[in-house]
Design an enzyme around this catalytic site. Structure first.
Site, PDB file in Angstrom:
ATOM      1  N   CYS A   1     -15.591  32.702  41.897  1.00 62.13           N
ATOM      2  CA  CYS A   1     -16.397  33.862  42.273  1.00 62.13           C
ATOM      3  C   CYS A   1     -17.268  34.214  41.077  1.00 62.13           C
ATOM      4  CB  CYS A   1     -15.478  35.030  42.645  1.00 62.13           C
ATOM      5  SG  CYS A   1     -16.326  36.599  42.963  1.00 62.13           S
TER       6      CYS A   1
ATOM      7  N   CYS B   1     -23.814  32.815  44.062  1.00 52.70           N
ATOM      8  CA  CYS B   1     -22.580  33.367  44.639  1.00 52.70           C
ATOM      9  C   CYS B   1     -21.932  32.226  45.412  1.00 52.70           C
ATOM     10  CB  CYS B   1     -22.891  34.543  45.562  1.00 52.70           C
ATOM     11  SG  CYS B   1     -21.482  35.135  46.535  1.00 52.70           S
TER      12      CYS B   1
END
Length: 294
Positions: free
Chosen positions: A74, A185
């Protein structure tokens, strides 16, 4: 830690499955424990301290289940939690970051779009990354992808609503001459088909999943933690999938991406209490990253 122990992987939600897929492809004999913290997704809209505390809580939960190494799959959790995770325990921790370096090398126009969460773009870690890899004359157009993670978490990667958001974010980049787009992302690689259908080959898309897997491979080798491979075995390592929310969304995506995906288990992972003795001093001493404008 035994070398046949599993590797922990976590993300704020489903996005880290793109990294898990890359790790599985490169290291098929490693066992993997994946946590989607979907109850608190998206991290990109959360305060920095909250992201750090959730990262620590999940890291400790995975260590308690025998993980020998950790992949923070992440970008937002890496930006605001990886330093605290490395201070909290002596184990290999591999983070992810937007592919600024490969984008800078790939761009012919020198104008590069970066689509990431607001929390990633405001972090000091991202500012340092830009400063280290921006060549003279290059421009990076940084755009928070508000709403995209929520759509992907709901299993939506190609609806009219998603395409409308992509147009809103990407068309201004193209108007300014961008020829390369960093998917900053780990959720966003799931949007590659939609981006390519809408914008064709106007943009070179930069995804770092394979690079993360290679870095994990190097860290395991350095620490002598590579899982042994039986010469006569064609079986891969095991995979266990966990979520802090309803299992349906993660199960649907896992079934799409992973052959013979296991059943997803819903778990509760308590947030870190900074007054608790375990790790409290390390958490308090972790660097507080300043907030900057993207």
């Amino acid at each position: 830690m035994p070398s046949n122990a599993p590797i922990g992987v976590f993300d704020s939600g489903l996005g880290g499955l793109s990294v898990l897929q890359a790790v599985r492809a490169l290291l098929p004999h490693e066992s993997l424990l994946y946590v989607a913290d979907s109850h608190f997704a998206p991290y990109g809209e959360r305060p920095d301290a909250f992201i750090e505390q959730r990262s620590l809580a999940i890291g400790r939960w995975l260590r308690e289940r025998g993980a020998k190494a950790l992949v923070v799959a992440c970008n937002t959790a890496t930006a605001h939690g990886v330093a605290a995770l490395r201070a909290d325990a002596d184990w290999p921790v591999v983070g992810v970051e937007p592919g600024i370096k490969p984008a800078a090398a790939a761009s012919a126009s020198g104008v590069i779009g970066v689509l990431a969460t607001a929390a990633t773009l405001r972090s000091a870690r991202f500012a340092d990354l830009l400063a280290r890899h921006t060549a003279q004359g290059q421009r990076f157009l940084c755009q928070p992808g508000h709403g995209l993670v929520e759509r992907i978490e709901a299993g939506d990667v190609d609806s009219t609503a998603v395409v409308t958001l992509l147009e809103q974010f990407i068309e201004p980049m193209l108007a300014q001459g961008a020829d390369t787009l960093v998917l900053g992302c780990t959720h966003y690689p799931f949007l590659i088909p939609a981006i390519e259908r809408r914008f064709g080959n106007a943009l070179t898309l930069i995804d770092t999943g394979a690079a993360i897997a290679r870095q994990l491979q190097r860290r395991l080798a350095t620490a002598a933690l590579q899982a042994p491979v039986a010469p006569d075995s064609a079986d891969g390592g095991s995979i266990a999938l966990f979520t802090t929310a309803d299992a349906h969304a993660l199960q649907t995506m896992a079934d799409r991406l992973l052959p013979n995906a296991p059943r997803v288990q819903t778990v509760e992972i308590d947030s870190i209490d900074k007054t608790a003795p375990q790790g409290a001093s390390r958490l308090d001493s972790a660097p507080n990253l300043p907030i900057i404008s993207a």
